[in-house]
Enzyme design. Structure first.
Site, PDB file in Angstrom:
ATOM      1  CG  HIS A 283      -0.415  -0.111   2.658  1.00 29.48           C
ATOM      2  ND1 HIS A 283       0.184   1.134   3.369  1.00 29.48           N
ATOM      3  CD2 HIS A 283       0.144  -1.157   3.247  1.00 29.48           C
ATOM      4  CE1 HIS A 283       0.891   0.765   4.252  1.00 29.48           C
ATOM      5  NE2 HIS A 283       0.739  -0.673   4.319  1.00 29.48           N
ATOM      6  CG  ASP A 284      -0.480   4.242   1.339  1.00 31.84           C
ATOM      7  OD1 ASP A 284      -1.313   4.917   0.839  1.00 31.84           O
ATOM      8  OD2 ASP A 284      -0.643   3.524   2.480  1.00 31.84           O
TER       9      ASP A 284
ATOM     10  N   GLY B 121       4.923  -1.288   2.630  1.00 35.47           N
ATOM     11  CA  GLY B 121       4.158  -0.046   2.405  1.00 35.47           C
ATOM     12  C   GLY B 121       5.002   1.203   2.140  1.00 35.47           C
TER      13      GLY B 121
END
Length: 267
Positions: free
Chosen positions: A121-122, A139
């Site tokens: 994520h991100d 992440g």
């Protein structure tokens, strides 16, 4: 005219471009956007608020856009944005963003994610990047253009990987990698410049020579890194790639900078 196999499920609301191919047993969610000429081989799942750019290809059993592997995720409407001409191979997993990271995972153009690769994520990935088989990004990782993450390598959250950097296979990366750098090991240490990549991409001898000289000065054992950065920035202010390294080193980061392994018994 797009081609959708009769066993595939394309949910209402999905936006499908021209000449898209969706193979057997694929599932495309209601908020997905597939650009022109995207091809999904069999058993691909595209979930969440996910867009895949034109001329991209996704191979069997890839999971694109499912909820991130973050216990803090509360089903916020985060996104996964994938650029053009990407190749996502078998079993790769690409996750959207989270509220704690800006709500967005982004991938540029012309990247290759080999079998089993993972984008957490991100993350923000540039253009022409490669994640080799089972290369994994935690992440909030940032990967700049033309960087390569070797097979079975793992990158710690919040790490920055500079452009044209090379991470060797089976490497554990927990520090920032300078542009043009080459690292290897568990935990990773800086082993020099990515000379093979520089030559393949057409950098001339003069630029490579300047990069090598600047590298030796930056990671000498005399003085502090901050002092050496200032010295190199003055001596090489007209050499673009060297100044990219300087800018990288001066930028704010949540991680330390990966450095060479020094022989403590020497001298």
């Amino acid at each position: 005219m797009s081609k959708v196999h009769p066993t595939a499920i394309v949910e209402d609301g999905a936006q499908i471009g021209q000449d898209v191919e969706i193979g057997p047993y694929c599932v495309v969610g209601p908020q997905a956007v597939l650009g022109d000429r995207v091809k999904l081989h069999s058993h691909v799942v595209v979930a969440g608020i996910t867009s895949i750019g034109e001329d991209s290809t996704v191979f069997p059993f890839a999971s694109v856009g499912h909820a991130p592997q973050d216990l803090k995720f509360k089903n916020e409407p985060s996104r996964l944005i994938i650029g053009k001409r990407n190749k996502i191979r078998e079993g790769a997993t690409l996750n959207p963003g989270t509220e704690g990271g800006g709500m967005e995972t982004t991938i540029g153009d012309d990247c290759l994610f080999m079998a089993g690769a993972h984008v957490g994520h991100d993350c923000h990935i540039g253009n022409h990047c490669i994640l080799v088989n089972n290369g994994t990004l935690a992440g909030h990782v940032m990967v700049d253009d033309f960087a390569i993450v070797g097979g079975l390598s793992a990158v710690h959250q919040f790490v920055r990987i500079g452009k044209h950097a090379m991470i060797g296979g089976m490497t554990g990366v927990e520090s920032d990698i300078i542009p043009y750098g080459s690292v290897i090991g568990n935990r990773a240490y800086l082993s020099g410049l990515n000379l093979v990549g520089l030559k393949r991409r057409g950098f001339d001898r003069e630029t490579i020579h300047a990069l090598r000289k600047a590298y030796r000065l930056l990671f000498a054992q005399e003085g502090t890194l901050a002092e050496r950065v200032e010295e190199v920035s003055k001596d090489f202010e007209d050499v673009g790639p060297v100044m990219e390294i300087i800018s990288f080193l001066k930028a704010e980061s949540m991680r330390s900078v990966c450095t060479p392994k020094y022989d403590s018994s020497a001298g």
